[in-house]
Design a protein around this motif. Sequence first.
Motif, PDB file in Angstrom:
ATOM      1  N   UNK A   1       5.547  85.763  27.646  1.00 26.35           N
ATOM      2  CA  UNK A   1       6.537  86.836  27.516  1.00 26.35           C
ATOM      3  C   UNK A   1       5.943  88.219  27.730  1.00 26.35           C
ATOM      4  N   UNK A   2       4.621  88.326  27.835  1.00 22.23           N
ATOM      5  CA  UNK A   2       4.026  89.625  28.155  1.00 22.23           C
ATOM      6  C   UNK A   2       4.407  90.069  29.562  1.00 22.23           C
ATOM      7  N   UNK A   3       4.849  89.116  30.387  1.00 22.61           N
ATOM      8  CA  UNK A   3       5.432  89.475  31.676  1.00 22.61           C
ATOM      9  C   UNK A   3       6.925  89.729  31.444  1.00 22.61           C
ATOM     10  N   UNK A   4       7.317  90.965  31.366  1.00 20.49           N
ATOM     11  CA  UNK A   4       8.728  91.278  31.104  1.00 20.49           C
ATOM     12  C   UNK A   4       9.608  90.936  32.291  1.00 20.49           C
ATOM     13  N   UNK A   5       9.053  91.030  33.476  1.00 19.17           N
ATOM     14  CA  UNK A   5       9.814  90.717  34.686  1.00 19.17           C
ATOM     15  C   UNK A   5       9.102  89.581  35.415  1.00 19.17           C
ATOM     16  N   UNK A   6       9.704  88.404  35.380  1.00 19.35           N
ATOM     17  CA  UNK A   6       9.094  87.243  36.028  1.00 19.35           C
ATOM     18  C   UNK A   6       9.805  86.863  37.322  1.00 19.35           C
ATOM     19  N   UNK A   7      10.712  87.739  37.780  1.00 16.23           N
ATOM     20  CA  UNK A   7      11.464  87.408  38.993  1.00 16.23           C
ATOM     21  C   UNK A   7      10.596  87.470  40.247  1.00 16.23           C
ATOM     22  N   UNK A   8       9.540  88.263  40.217  1.00 16.75           N
ATOM     23  CA  UNK A   8       8.701  88.419  41.398  1.00 16.75           C
ATOM     24  C   UNK A   8       7.519  87.465  41.407  1.00 16.75           C
ATOM     25  N   UNK A   9       7.016  87.206  42.628  1.00 15.77           N
ATOM     26  CA  UNK A   9       5.770  86.452  42.810  1.00 15.77           C
ATOM     27  C   UNK A   9       4.878  87.314  43.688  1.00 15.77           C
ATOM     28  N   UNK A  10       4.109  88.192  43.048  1.00 13.96           N
ATOM     29  CA  UNK A  10       3.327  89.201  43.755  1.00 13.96           C
ATOM     30  C   UNK A  10       1.870  88.734  43.863  1.00 13.96           C
ATOM     31  N   UNK A  11       1.638  87.767  44.740  1.00 11.59           N
ATOM     32  CA  UNK A  11       0.301  87.190  44.883  1.00 11.59           C
ATOM     33  C   UNK A  11      -0.698  88.240  45.356  1.00 11.59           C
ATOM     34  N   UNK A  12      -0.240  89.146  46.194  1.00 12.18           N
ATOM     35  CA  UNK A  12      -1.151  90.182  46.687  1.00 12.18           C
ATOM     36  C   UNK A  12      -1.662  91.046  45.540  1.00 12.18           C
ATOM     37  N   UNK A  13      -0.809  91.356  44.568  1.00 14.34           N
ATOM     38  CA  UNK A  13      -1.232  92.190  43.434  1.00 14.34           C
ATOM     39  C   UNK A  13      -2.355  91.516  42.653  1.00 14.34           C
ATOM     40  N   UNK A  14      -2.255  90.179  42.489  1.00 16.73           N
ATOM     41  CA  UNK A  14      -3.308  89.463  41.761  1.00 16.73           C
ATOM     42  C   UNK A  14      -4.627  89.528  42.518  1.00 16.73           C
ATOM     43  N   UNK A  15      -4.580  89.343  43.825  1.00 14.75           N
ATOM     44  CA  UNK A  15      -5.799  89.400  44.623  1.00 14.75           C
ATOM     45  C   UNK A  15      -6.337  90.827  44.722  1.00 14.75           C
ATOM     46  N   UNK A  16      -5.450  91.818  44.620  1.00 15.95           N
ATOM     47  CA  UNK A  16      -5.904  93.210  44.577  1.00 15.95           C
ATOM     48  C   UNK A  16      -6.750  93.458  43.337  1.00 15.95           C
ATOM     49  N   UNK A  17      -6.357  92.856  42.210  1.00 15.91           N
ATOM     50  CA  UNK A  17      -7.150  92.973  40.981  1.00 15.91           C
ATOM     51  C   UNK A  17      -8.543  92.381  41.185  1.00 15.91           C
ATOM     52  N   UNK A  18      -8.613  91.262  41.883  1.00 13.64           N
ATOM     53  CA  UNK A  18      -9.912  90.655  42.181  1.00 13.64           C
ATOM     54  C   UNK A  18     -10.760  91.630  42.993  1.00 13.64           C
ATOM     55  N   UNK A  19     -10.157  92.195  44.025  1.00 15.08           N
ATOM     56  CA  UNK A  19     -10.885  93.140  44.876  1.00 15.08           C
ATOM     57  C   UNK A  19     -11.379  94.342  44.065  1.00 15.08           C
ATOM     58  N   UNK A  20     -10.554  94.863  43.182  1.00 13.79           N
ATOM     59  CA  UNK A  20     -10.937  96.033  42.380  1.00 13.79           C
ATOM     60  C   UNK A  20     -12.115  95.716  41.457  1.00 13.79           C
ATOM     61  N   UNK A  21     -12.112  94.525  40.862  1.00 10.28           N
ATOM     62  CA  UNK A  21     -13.220  94.148  39.979  1.00 10.28           C
ATOM     63  C   UNK A  21     -14.509  93.975  40.768  1.00 10.28           C
ATOM     64  N   UNK A  22     -14.405  93.381  41.942  1.00  8.65           N
ATOM     65  CA  UNK A  22     -15.593  93.230  42.782  1.00  8.65           C
ATOM     66  C   UNK A  22     -16.120  94.593  43.233  1.00  8.65           C
ATOM     67  N   UNK A  23     -15.218  95.502  43.541  1.00  7.78           N
ATOM     68  CA  UNK A  23     -15.629  96.855  43.955  1.00  7.78           C
ATOM     69  C   UNK A  23     -16.407  97.542  42.843  1.00  7.78           C
ATOM     70  N   UNK A  24     -15.951  97.373  41.593  1.00  3.79           N
ATOM     71  CA  UNK A  24     -16.645  97.974  40.456  1.00  3.79           C
ATOM     72  C   UNK A  24     -18.038  97.369  40.298  1.00  3.79           C
ATOM     73  N   UNK A  25     -18.149  96.063  40.441  1.00  2.46           N
ATOM     74  CA  UNK A  25     -19.466  95.421  40.397  1.00  2.46           C
ATOM     75  C   UNK A  25     -20.383  95.977  41.472  1.00  2.46           C
ATOM     76  N   UNK A  26     -19.855  96.133  42.655  1.00  2.00           N
ATOM     77  CA  UNK A  26     -20.646  96.608  43.784  1.00  2.00           C
ATOM     78  C   UNK A  26     -21.178  98.011  43.531  1.00  2.00           C
ATOM     79  N   UNK A  27     -20.367  98.849  42.934  1.00  2.47           N
ATOM     80  CA  UNK A  27     -20.775 100.226  42.643  1.00  2.47           C
ATOM     81  C   UNK A  27     -21.872 100.237  41.579  1.00  2.47           C
TER      82      UNK A  27
END
Length: 746
Positions: A329-355
């Motif tokens: 229920x922490x997802x208030x809106x479950x109508x969407x399937x935003x797979x790109x957003x999840x992979x964007x989070x992966x990219x952001x975490x990897x970018x932080x590691x790289x820095x």
Amino acid sequence: MGDNRYKMSPLILLSQIALSIAAPANQCDLSKIAIAGGAYNLTDGANVGSKVVYTCPEGQYPHPFPSRECLLNGEWSNAKEKSQCRPVQCPRPFVFENGEVYPRKAKYLVGDVLNFECWEGFEMSGPEKRTCQANGKWSEIDAKCDDKEGDCPDPGIPLGATKVGTSYNIGIKVTYTCEKGLQMFGSKERVCMESKRWSGAEPSCRYWNTFDTPEEVEENFAPSLYEAIESLTLNRPDEWNRRIIGVTTEILMNIFIILDASANVGEDNFNIAKEASKLFIEKMSSFDFTPRYSIISYATEAKPIIELSDDDSTDAYKVIERIDAFQYLEHRDTRGTNTQAALTKVYEMLSLQNVRDPDTFQKTKNVIMLITHGKHNMGGDPTVEVKRIREILNIKEDSEREDYLDIYVFGLGHDISHDEINDIASKKDLEKHVFHMETVYSMKKAFENMLDSVEIPHMCGLANKPSINEKAEVQFPWIAKITITRLGSQETCKGSIIGRHFILTAAQCFHLDEGLHTISVEVGGREYKAKNLHRHNKYNPAGKQDKKVEKSFDYDLALIELQTRIEFSTKIRPICLPCTSGTSWALRKIKKSVTCSDHEKEILSSELVKAMFFAEESRNTLERKDVLIKRGNKRQACLDDTQKIDKFKDIPDIRDAVTDNFLCTGGMEPQMDPQTCNGDGGGPLIVQYKQRYIQVGVISWRTINSCTGPKRNKGPVPALSRDFHTDLFHMMDWLKEKVDELEFLE
């Protein structure tokens, strides 16, 4: 005056009539959703938005659609077509190159068998028979007929597909197309690389109703995943400190688990996916390495449950606690399937590691596990983020950096996009990274089976990362040094660690009346005493003198059973033996039907097989020596050269000395092989398979001794010099009898 509270103006009345006409119907007609021969379940009765999901008996599938939805107009989706259960079909063969396939039929149903035969001059790889299974897939792997004339092996044609390209030399490309109505998993295009392996992943064609079974996931996902893990377990420092990114130089793997929380998955299935993820993490914690975890849940938005940079991300049980605490229920809106957003989070975490620590970042392997219903409806194309992730990891097409990223995709249910999950997943030769599971329960079962079956045996044959001035015995931790102390002398042999109590070596190292007290074994800098010595029961040096073989080395094999158990570590490891379950893991052949013959075909796959042994050039220093095993027609030269040497000329049949129980190395063609010398006897002859080392022979005897003690003389070896090694594939019955701690194949 009368009461006017309930009187309406004509304008208001007309507007309410219009609203009532436009309002959606509350329910759909349940009498219109029956399926002939099957059953159905409703997610919300007959209400708008409810889905009816069909099920059929095993070997059948719901036609034309697996589900329907109650629409706003009060009609079920695809209402014009009636539902019925139809027999499952398997893809039909179009072309079988260089051979014949029969019987030819318009349709292949469950239980049908296909037979494959190669034309003369072509060698069969794969099964001669394949059976259509209840999940719409053919049993076993693709059969291929190869004439061995290409730089790369024949890539084959999956059933249900056609191929463009018949030349298999370096740089040549082949492309695949599936029959209409079939979807492709794997690579549509493959290139023969300089390594003489094909780029990408072997393709397969399947119907929309074809699912991977839990057993198939176990057989394909597990070996691929553990290949990445095993390459780390022995290459890390002995002291493994857990420190935050930016300080440590020892974090070698990131594991991302991405959980689809959209309405198509639903709360119950999401919670099951959480449980499966916890099972996975708990098992990983038993391995000798410490990954960093990130868990991401996504629907319309992506919500990190734990990030790589969190202090708890290396503590498996803290990660599990965080997963437990996260609620759907922490997802208030479950109508969407935003797979790109999840992979964007992966990219952001990897970018932080790289820095924070770019040097460590480039040495860190990354595993991404995406668990999804398999069809994004917002956020854009998720493969855009996959490309960005590959770029930041410096992965170029078909480069060695491919090993630093594995993306596994588990598509759940009927309504997936095959193309989408296939495009996201990694594509590597001999590996599978995309799976279509019928339910989340199937995926959880696959994880349970896979993780329960993975224990110590699959960890054989690992080597340590080489470093400057490091001894070979440290890099290759399965070498054993054997010393036999007799009155006034010491003799040395080599051996290999095959279990916690057993060293494999040559029988010739020992006298027939050898006392156990004379034998000591050194592994990893520690000395072990012998509890028992087992010589092969058929080893008899004088047994062929009637055939003019002065000394026979046939069945030259022995086992030293140790008094104390070997404790495995980074310095001490077992070598892989053929025909064992550990080697099945190494070869990624873990089906129950895999045989010893399958191992032999994979490991000794050609007439010239690259191999190695380890020579003691000077005291306490081992060096790797690369040789070629001569097989098939190439082996005849070994017999011919042996027959030319004086002490073998009088043997009527040279095959009495050089029996089929020996593997041959040495000679001048196509390269000059280094020779074995005194002290090398009993050591392992090894074939490398990717990052694993598999012992195929034991150094036994040589035709010519041109060494000075343990040292190879400078300059070329004699042209007729040949070395012979006891072939372990021919010794399996005896090894099975003596070594009960290994799991041998049937």
